[in-house]
Design a protein around this motif. Structure first.
Motif, PDB file in Angstrom:
ATOM      1  N   PHE A  46       0.811  -1.214   0.000  1.00 16.67           N
ATOM      2  CA  PHE A  46       0.000   0.000   0.000  1.00 16.67           C
ATOM      3  C   PHE A  46       0.851   1.273   0.000  1.00 16.67           C
ATOM      4  O   PHE A  46       0.340   2.357  -0.175  1.00 16.67           O
ATOM      5  CB  PHE A  46      -0.946   0.012   1.199  1.00 16.67           C
ATOM      6  CG  PHE A  46      -1.889  -1.162   1.205  1.00 16.67           C
ATOM      7  CD1 PHE A  46      -2.906  -1.254   0.255  1.00 16.67           C
ATOM      8  CD2 PHE A  46      -1.746  -2.173   2.134  1.00 16.67           C
ATOM      9  CE1 PHE A  46      -3.765  -2.337   0.249  1.00 16.67           C
ATOM     10  CE2 PHE A  46      -2.598  -3.269   2.129  1.00 16.67           C
ATOM     11  CZ  PHE A  46      -3.616  -3.350   1.182  1.00 16.67           C
ATOM     12  N   LYS A  47       2.145   1.116   0.231  1.00 17.99           N
ATOM     13  CA  LYS A  47       3.030   2.282   0.324  1.00 17.99           C
ATOM     14  C   LYS A  47       4.102   2.291  -0.766  1.00 17.99           C
ATOM     15  O   LYS A  47       5.015   3.107  -0.730  1.00 17.99           O
ATOM     16  CB  LYS A  47       3.708   2.303   1.691  1.00 17.99           C
ATOM     17  CG  LYS A  47       2.743   2.229   2.842  1.00 17.99           C
ATOM     18  CD  LYS A  47       2.767   3.448   3.644  1.00 17.99           C
ATOM     19  CE  LYS A  47       1.794   3.263   4.808  1.00 17.99           C
ATOM     20  NZ  LYS A  47       1.472   4.482   5.418  1.00 17.99           N
ATOM     21  N   LEU A  48       4.008   1.415  -1.726  1.00 21.59           N
ATOM     22  CA  LEU A  48       5.031   1.323  -2.767  1.00 21.59           C
ATOM     23  C   LEU A  48       5.190   2.615  -3.565  1.00 21.59           C
ATOM     24  O   LEU A  48       6.269   2.911  -4.063  1.00 21.59           O
ATOM     25  CB  LEU A  48       4.738   0.156  -3.718  1.00 21.59           C
ATOM     26  CG  LEU A  48       4.895  -1.237  -3.119  1.00 21.59           C
ATOM     27  CD1 LEU A  48       4.533  -2.302  -4.139  1.00 21.59           C
ATOM     28  CD2 LEU A  48       6.302  -1.446  -2.604  1.00 21.59           C
ATOM     29  N   GLN A  49       4.119   3.399  -3.670  1.00 27.93           N
ATOM     30  CA  GLN A  49       4.196   4.640  -4.445  1.00 27.93           C
ATOM     31  C   GLN A  49       5.123   5.664  -3.786  1.00 27.93           C
ATOM     32  O   GLN A  49       5.545   6.618  -4.429  1.00 27.93           O
ATOM     33  CB  GLN A  49       2.807   5.250  -4.673  1.00 27.93           C
ATOM     34  CG  GLN A  49       2.178   5.874  -3.437  1.00 27.93           C
ATOM     35  CD  GLN A  49       1.343   4.912  -2.614  1.00 27.93           C
ATOM     36  OE1 GLN A  49       1.508   3.701  -2.677  1.00 27.93           O
ATOM     37  NE2 GLN A  49       0.445   5.464  -1.805  1.00 27.93           N
ATOM     38  N   TYR A  50       5.476   5.468  -2.520  1.00 24.92           N
ATOM     39  CA  TYR A  50       6.345   6.412  -1.824  1.00 24.92           C
ATOM     40  C   TYR A  50       7.825   6.025  -1.894  1.00 24.92           C
ATOM     41  O   TYR A  50       8.663   6.755  -1.394  1.00 24.92           O
ATOM     42  CB  TYR A  50       5.927   6.552  -0.358  1.00 24.92           C
ATOM     43  CG  TYR A  50       4.524   7.069  -0.206  1.00 24.92           C
ATOM     44  CD1 TYR A  50       4.159   8.299  -0.739  1.00 24.92           C
ATOM     45  CD2 TYR A  50       3.557   6.328   0.464  1.00 24.92           C
ATOM     46  CE1 TYR A  50       2.871   8.772  -0.615  1.00 24.92           C
ATOM     47  CE2 TYR A  50       2.267   6.804   0.605  1.00 24.92           C
ATOM     48  CZ  TYR A  50       1.931   8.027   0.056  1.00 24.92           C
ATOM     49  OH  TYR A  50       0.655   8.497   0.183  1.00 24.92           O
ATOM     50  N   GLN A  51       8.125   4.894  -2.479  1.00 23.89           N
ATOM     51  CA  GLN A  51       9.514   4.481  -2.562  1.00 23.89           C
ATOM     52  C   GLN A  51      10.256   5.308  -3.606  1.00 23.89           C
ATOM     53  O   GLN A  51       9.720   5.624  -4.663  1.00 23.89           O
ATOM     54  CB  GLN A  51       9.623   3.002  -2.934  1.00 23.89           C
ATOM     55  CG  GLN A  51       9.214   2.085  -1.820  1.00 23.89           C
ATOM     56  CD  GLN A  51       9.453   0.628  -2.172  1.00 23.89           C
ATOM     57  OE1 GLN A  51       9.781   0.292  -3.288  1.00 23.89           O
ATOM     58  NE2 GLN A  51       9.278  -0.232  -1.190  1.00 23.89           N
ATOM     59  N   LEU A  52      11.505   5.656  -3.280  1.00 20.14           N
ATOM     60  CA  LEU A  52      12.364   6.293  -4.265  1.00 20.14           C
ATOM     61  C   LEU A  52      12.956   5.189  -5.122  1.00 20.14           C
ATOM     62  O   LEU A  52      13.468   4.198  -4.607  1.00 20.14           O
ATOM     63  CB  LEU A  52      13.487   7.074  -3.580  1.00 20.14           C
ATOM     64  CG  LEU A  52      13.089   8.309  -2.792  1.00 20.14           C
ATOM     65  CD1 LEU A  52      14.323   8.945  -2.154  1.00 20.14           C
ATOM     66  CD2 LEU A  52      12.393   9.318  -3.675  1.00 20.14           C
ATOM     67  N   ARG A  53      12.893   5.356  -6.420  1.00 19.56           N
ATOM     68  CA  ARG A  53      13.413   4.327  -7.328  1.00 19.56           C
ATOM     69  C   ARG A  53      14.925   4.440  -7.456  1.00 19.56           C
ATOM     70  O   ARG A  53      15.468   5.542  -7.588  1.00 19.56           O
ATOM     71  CB  ARG A  53      12.769   4.470  -8.706  1.00 19.56           C
ATOM     72  CG  ARG A  53      11.246   4.427  -8.692  1.00 19.56           C
ATOM     73  CD  ARG A  53      10.736   3.027  -8.330  1.00 19.56           C
ATOM     74  NE  ARG A  53       9.283   3.006  -8.326  1.00 19.56           N
ATOM     75  CZ  ARG A  53       8.567   2.698  -7.273  1.00 19.56           C
ATOM     76  NH1 ARG A  53       9.148   2.361  -6.147  1.00 19.56           N
ATOM     77  NH2 ARG A  53       7.251   2.688  -7.331  1.00 19.56           N
ATOM     78  N   ASN A  54      15.593   3.304  -7.413  1.00 16.79           N
ATOM     79  CA  ASN A  54      17.046   3.212  -7.626  1.00 16.79           C
ATOM     80  C   ASN A  54      17.812   4.220  -6.770  1.00 16.79           C
ATOM     81  O   ASN A  54      18.744   4.864  -7.243  1.00 16.79           O
ATOM     82  CB  ASN A  54      17.383   3.427  -9.103  1.00 16.79           C
ATOM     83  CG  ASN A  54      16.642   2.463  -9.989  1.00 16.79           C
ATOM     84  OD1 ASN A  54      16.543   1.273  -9.691  1.00 16.79           O
ATOM     85  ND2 ASN A  54      16.106   2.960 -11.093  1.00 16.79           N
ATOM     86  N   VAL A  55      17.441   4.349  -5.514  1.00 19.72           N
ATOM     87  CA  VAL A  55      18.004   5.392  -4.664  1.00 19.72           C
ATOM     88  C   VAL A  55      19.516   5.233  -4.475  1.00 19.72           C
ATOM     89  O   VAL A  55      20.254   6.213  -4.543  1.00 19.72           O
ATOM     90  CB  VAL A  55      17.265   5.490  -3.314  1.00 19.72           C
ATOM     91  CG1 VAL A  55      17.521   4.298  -2.428  1.00 19.72           C
ATOM     92  CG2 VAL A  55      17.630   6.768  -2.602  1.00 19.72           C
ATOM     93  N   ARG A  56      20.000   4.028  -4.291  1.00 15.61           N
ATOM     94  CA  ARG A  56      21.439   3.831  -4.093  1.00 15.61           C
ATOM     95  C   ARG A  56      22.223   4.215  -5.343  1.00 15.61           C
ATOM     96  O   ARG A  56      23.253   4.880  -5.254  1.00 15.61           O
ATOM     97  CB  ARG A  56      21.733   2.378  -3.708  1.00 15.61           C
ATOM     98  CG  ARG A  56      21.238   2.024  -2.331  1.00 15.61           C
ATOM     99  CD  ARG A  56      21.461   0.548  -2.020  1.00 15.61           C
ATOM    100  NE  ARG A  56      20.676   0.138  -0.895  1.00 15.61           N
ATOM    101  CZ  ARG A  56      21.159  -0.037   0.322  1.00 15.61           C
ATOM    102  NH1 ARG A  56      22.431   0.177   0.552  1.00 15.61           N
ATOM    103  NH2 ARG A  56      20.384  -0.407   1.307  1.00 15.61           N
ATOM    104  N   GLU A  57      21.727   3.792  -6.492  1.00 14.05           N
ATOM    105  CA  GLU A  57      22.402   4.119  -7.746  1.00 14.05           C
ATOM    106  C   GLU A  57      22.380   5.622  -8.003  1.00 14.05           C
ATOM    107  O   GLU A  57      23.368   6.199  -8.460  1.00 14.05           O
ATOM    108  CB  GLU A  57      21.751   3.380  -8.921  1.00 14.05           C
ATOM    109  CG  GLU A  57      21.924   1.880  -8.886  1.00 14.05           C
ATOM    110  CD  GLU A  57      20.897   1.158  -7.998  1.00 14.05           C
ATOM    111  OE1 GLU A  57      20.010   1.828  -7.404  1.00 14.05           O
ATOM    112  OE2 GLU A  57      21.001  -0.069  -7.866  1.00 14.05           O
TER     113      GLU A  57
END
Length: 180
Positions: A46-57
């Motif tokens: 339910f919270k996946l939309q708040y994840q930053l994509r490829n944050v480490r990269e």
């Protein structure tokens, strides 16, 4: 809980994206929840939309662009992996020396009087599990003193310390999140 005071752009792509996510949430989340969400370490569908994509990269790329890290390919058995070693060892050594001095020669024994950036660096070094490496080059007696002082600092109650001084609440909240 994290409450947004201002959503004014910071000029940093990742920080601005984070601010948009925090602003878009319907209810306030805790620091620990935001760390899990923004690093991609949550499995809450339910919270996946708040994840930053490829944050480490993206963080590594930004540090490469600033000249802090370089990019290298290393062969590990059958796989080529991209690594990001430090490009300027003297700058890293300056930072290590600053942290060493902060817990030895300039130790104030009161986190409220400690420079905020130094406190944040100590907390981040602890959370990144590199604190021992920071003090590894010290003589045994100084190593023990530095580790004992930082242990005492990191064992303080984050809620009590955050309530004492304005401006360090987030540092103590991050420590609390990593101590759980």
């Amino acid at each position: 809980q994290v409450l947004l005071k201002s959503d004014a752009p910071t000029g940093d792509v990742l920080l601005d994206e984070t601010l948009r996510h925090i602003k878009a949430t319907e209810s306030a989340e805790t620091v620990q929840t935001w760390i899990e969400l923004l690093t991609g370490e949550t499995w809450n569908p339910f919270k996946l939309q708040y994840q930053l994509r490829n944050v480490r990269e993206r963080l590594a790329k930004a540090l490469v662009e600033k000249g802090i890290l370089t990019t290298e390919k290393q062969n590990f058995l059958l796989f080529d992996m991209t690594t990001h070693p430090v490009s300027n060892a003297s700058e890293k050594q300056r930072l290590v020396k600053k942290l060493q001095e902060s817990v030895l020669e300039r130790w104030v024994n009161d986190p409220q009087r400690m420079e905020r950036r130094t406190l944040a660096l100590l907390v981040l070094a602890h959370a990144s599990d590199v604190l021992e490496n920071v003090f590894a080059s010290l003589a045994d007696d100084k190593y023990d003193m530095a580790m004992n002082r930082t242990k005492d600092l990191l064992d303080m109650d984050p809620e009590v310390e955050a309530a004492k001084a304005r401006g360090t609440e987030m540092i103590w909240a991050v420590l609390a999140a990593f101590n759980k």
